[in-house]
Design an enzyme around this catalytic site. Structure first.
Site, PDB file in Angstrom:
ATOM      1  N   GLY A  38       0.778  -1.238   0.000  1.00 15.73           N
ATOM      2  CA  GLY A  38       0.000   0.000   0.000  1.00 15.73           C
ATOM      3  C   GLY A  38       0.806   1.282   0.000  1.00 15.73           C
ATOM      4  O   GLY A  38       0.326   2.324  -0.447  1.00 15.73           O
ATOM      5  N   ASP A  94       0.412   3.431   3.938  1.00 11.69           N
ATOM      6  CA  ASP A  94      -0.660   4.184   3.278  1.00 11.69           C
ATOM      7  C   ASP A  94      -1.632   4.784   4.284  1.00 11.69           C
ATOM      8  O   ASP A  94      -2.050   5.929   4.149  1.00 11.69           O
ATOM      9  CB  ASP A  94      -1.405   3.291   2.268  1.00 11.69           C
ATOM     10  CG  ASP A  94      -1.790   1.923   2.839  1.00 11.69           C
ATOM     11  OD1 ASP A  94      -1.608   1.686   4.058  1.00 11.69           O
ATOM     12  OD2 ASP A  94      -2.287   1.089   2.055  1.00 11.69           O
ATOM     13  N   ASP A  97      -5.193   2.852  10.323  1.00 11.62           N
ATOM     14  CA  ASP A  97      -6.609   2.531  10.511  1.00 11.62           C
ATOM     15  C   ASP A  97      -6.785   2.191  11.993  1.00 11.62           C
ATOM     16  O   ASP A  97      -6.924   3.096  12.818  1.00 11.62           O
ATOM     17  CB  ASP A  97      -6.970   1.388   9.563  1.00 11.62           C
ATOM     18  CG  ASP A  97      -8.425   0.962   9.637  1.00 11.62           C
ATOM     19  OD1 ASP A  97      -9.253   1.749  10.108  1.00 11.62           O
ATOM     20  OD2 ASP A  97      -8.752  -0.169   9.227  1.00 11.62           O
ATOM     21  N   LYS A 125      -7.388   7.337   9.953  1.00 10.33           N
ATOM     22  CA  LYS A 125      -8.795   7.224  10.373  1.00 10.33           C
ATOM     23  C   LYS A 125      -8.809   7.292  11.893  1.00 10.33           C
ATOM     24  O   LYS A 125      -8.903   6.268  12.572  1.00 10.33           O
ATOM     25  CB  LYS A 125      -9.385   5.880   9.927  1.00 10.33           C
ATOM     26  CG  LYS A 125      -9.664   5.740   8.452  1.00 10.33           C
ATOM     27  CD  LYS A 125     -10.355   4.402   8.205  1.00 10.33           C
ATOM     28  CE  LYS A 125     -10.427   4.059   6.746  1.00 10.33           C
ATOM     29  NZ  LYS A 125     -10.853   2.658   6.521  1.00 10.33           N
ATOM     30  N   PHE A 146     -14.292   3.091   3.750  1.00  9.10           N
ATOM     31  CA  PHE A 146     -13.279   2.293   3.066  1.00  9.10           C
ATOM     32  C   PHE A 146     -12.841   3.016   1.795  1.00  9.10           C
ATOM     33  O   PHE A 146     -13.647   3.305   0.924  1.00  9.10           O
ATOM     34  CB  PHE A 146     -13.798   0.896   2.734  1.00  9.10           C
ATOM     35  CG  PHE A 146     -12.686  -0.038   2.363  1.00  9.10           C
ATOM     36  CD1 PHE A 146     -11.940  -0.663   3.347  1.00  9.10           C
ATOM     37  CD2 PHE A 146     -12.359  -0.247   1.039  1.00  9.10           C
ATOM     38  CE1 PHE A 146     -10.878  -1.500   3.015  1.00  9.10           C
ATOM     39  CE2 PHE A 146     -11.300  -1.079   0.689  1.00  9.10           C
ATOM     40  CZ  PHE A 146     -10.568  -1.710   1.680  1.00  9.10           C
ATOM     41  N   VAL A 147     -11.548   3.319   1.704  1.00  6.32           N
ATOM     42  CA  VAL A 147     -11.037   4.107   0.581  1.00  6.32           C
ATOM     43  C   VAL A 147     -10.044   3.309  -0.260  1.00  6.32           C
ATOM     44  O   VAL A 147      -9.406   2.377   0.235  1.00  6.32           O
ATOM     45  CB  VAL A 147     -10.361   5.408   1.081  1.00  6.32           C
ATOM     46  CG1 VAL A 147     -11.390   6.353   1.680  1.00  6.32           C
ATOM     47  CG2 VAL A 147      -9.254   5.100   2.085  1.00  6.32           C
ATOM     48  N   ASP A 153      -5.848  -0.516  -1.840  1.00  4.58           N
ATOM     49  CA  ASP A 153      -6.580  -1.445  -2.695  1.00  4.58           C
ATOM     50  C   ASP A 153      -7.858  -1.959  -2.056  1.00  4.58           C
ATOM     51  O   ASP A 153      -8.060  -1.865  -0.840  1.00  4.58           O
ATOM     52  CB  ASP A 153      -5.703  -2.657  -3.003  1.00  4.58           C
ATOM     53  CG  ASP A 153      -5.560  -3.591  -1.790  1.00  4.58           C
ATOM     54  OD1 ASP A 153      -5.147  -3.111  -0.725  1.00  4.58           O
ATOM     55  OD2 ASP A 153      -5.905  -4.777  -1.912  1.00  4.58           O
ATOM     56  N   ARG A 159      -5.236   0.234  -6.874  1.00  3.42           N
ATOM     57  CA  ARG A 159      -4.055   0.899  -6.295  1.00  3.42           C
ATOM     58  C   ARG A 159      -3.523   2.016  -7.183  1.00  3.42           C
ATOM     59  O   ARG A 159      -2.885   2.948  -6.706  1.00  3.42           O
ATOM     60  CB  ARG A 159      -2.916  -0.118  -6.084  1.00  3.42           C
ATOM     61  CG  ARG A 159      -3.185  -1.160  -5.022  1.00  3.42           C
ATOM     62  CD  ARG A 159      -1.881  -1.895  -4.711  1.00  3.42           C
ATOM     63  NE  ARG A 159      -2.079  -3.147  -4.012  1.00  3.42           N
ATOM     64  CZ  ARG A 159      -2.202  -3.288  -2.697  1.00  3.42           C
ATOM     65  NH1 ARG A 159      -2.161  -2.221  -1.932  1.00  3.42           N
ATOM     66  NH2 ARG A 159      -2.357  -4.472  -2.150  1.00  3.42           N
TER      67      ARG A 159
HETATM   68  P1  IMP Z   1      -4.430  -1.121  10.621  1.00  2.00           P
HETATM   69  O1  IMP Z   1      -3.492  -2.179  11.059  1.00  2.00           O
HETATM   70  O2  IMP Z   1      -5.833  -1.359  11.100  1.00  2.00           O
HETATM   71  O3  IMP Z   1      -3.978   0.275  10.919  1.00  2.00           O
HETATM   72  O4  IMP Z   1      -4.579  -1.282   9.067  1.00  2.00           O
HETATM   73  C1  IMP Z   1      -3.626  -0.860   8.234  1.00  2.00           C
HETATM   74  C2  IMP Z   1      -3.734  -1.567   6.909  1.00  2.00           C
HETATM   75  O5  IMP Z   1      -5.092  -1.934   6.581  1.00  2.00           O
HETATM   76  C3  IMP Z   1      -3.292  -0.610   5.841  1.00  2.00           C
HETATM   77  O6  IMP Z   1      -1.920  -0.761   5.584  1.00  2.00           O
HETATM   78  C4  IMP Z   1      -4.143  -1.009   4.669  1.00  2.00           C
HETATM   79  O7  IMP Z   1      -3.465  -2.006   3.930  1.00  2.00           O
HETATM   80  C5  IMP Z   1      -5.391  -1.601   5.258  1.00  2.00           C
HETATM   81  N1  IMP Z   1      -6.525  -0.647   5.254  1.00  2.00           N
HETATM   82  C6  IMP Z   1      -7.091  -0.050   6.310  1.00  2.00           C
HETATM   83  N2  IMP Z   1      -8.100   0.759   5.951  1.00  2.00           N
HETATM   84  C7  IMP Z   1      -8.172   0.681   4.605  1.00  2.00           C
HETATM   85  C8  IMP Z   1      -9.024   1.311   3.608  1.00  2.00           C
HETATM   86  O8  IMP Z   1      -9.915   2.125   3.888  1.00  2.00           O
HETATM   87  N3  IMP Z   1      -8.774   0.952   2.319  1.00  2.00           N
HETATM   88  C9  IMP Z   1      -7.803   0.081   1.952  1.00  2.00           C
HETATM   89  N4  IMP Z   1      -6.986  -0.521   2.838  1.00  2.00           N
HETATM   90  C10 IMP Z   1      -7.171  -0.221   4.148  1.00  2.00           C
HETATM   91 MG    MG Z   2      -1.215  -2.060   4.017  1.00  3.92          MG
END
Ligand code: IMP
Ligand code: MG
Length: 178
Positions: A38, A94, A97, A125, A146-147, A153, A159
């Site tokens: 990402g 990227d 979340d 987020k 969700f983006v 992706d 992407r």
């Molecule tokens: P986290 O571990 O919950 O912070 O998630 C991080 C990973 O989840 C990112 O590196 C993305 O690959 C994926 N991700 C989280 N939210 C989104 C979204 O809205 N669109 C696409 N990928 C996302």
């Molecule tokens: Mg990722």
């Protein structure tokens, strides 16, 4: 799909982020570590705005299972990481979340004793955050939607989009090849 951030909005903010990072590190050499896949678009753009000398490496993390947008088990791979001991490391992903990916990678990299470790993301987020740490640098705070695009992706697609778009319920339900 609905555009959330345009190509030029992203370009402006990424350039500012690069200038901020350049100022913060004051010429100290950096190791930029992107999280595959990402981060590749952000890394490519951001490093061209970082005037501090730096090298580049990539690690892997995946947390989505199959075609869903729901988090699965988090798997990380640091095979691509050179010796970081004593180096200033800037981890780039990227999106922040829940924050679990960057928290896990940060723990793993910190165990290898870098001189410093910071994290930069394009998107945050904030309302989804589940960990104590926060990104040191972010370009945009976005709502819990969700983006895709600019590296992000859905099931491997989208992407390449030069902008960030919100996937609507219809987009999630239909095959992504349209
Ligand atoms: P986290 O571990 O919950 O912070 O998630 C991080 C990973 O989840 C990112 O590196 C993305 O690959 C994926 N991700 C989280 N939210 C989104 C979204 O809205 N669109 C696409 N990928 C996302
Ligand atoms: Mg990722």
């Amino acid at each position: 799909m609905r555009t959330l951030l345009t190509e030029s909005e992203i370009a402006d903010r990424v350039r500012m982020l690069g200038q901020q990072i350049t100022g913060d590190y004051q010429g100290q050499p950096l190791l930029v570590v992107g999280v595959l896949h990402g981060s590749v678009v952000l890394v490519a753009d951001l490093i061209r705005s970082i005037a501090t000398p730096h090298q580049m490496a990539f690690v892997r993390a995946s947390s989505y299972r199959g075609s869903t947008t729901v988090h699965g088990e988090l798997v990380t791979t640091l095979d691509g990481l050179p010796d970081v001991s004593g180096r200033h490391v800037l981890l780039i992903d990227d999106i922040f979340d829940t924050g679990r990916t960057l928290e896990r990678l940060s723990q793993e990299i910190r165990a290898r004793q870098p001189a410093s470790l910071r994290a930069a993301v394009l998107l945050w987020k904030r309302e989804r955050q589940e960990v104590a740490s926060q990104p040191d640098y972010f370009a945009f705070e976005i709502p819990d939607e969700f983006v895709v695009g600019y590296g992000l992706d859905y099931n491997g697609d989208y992407r390449h989009l030069p902008y960030i778009a919100v996937l609507e319920a219809d987009d999630l339900a239909t095959p992504s090849s349209n």
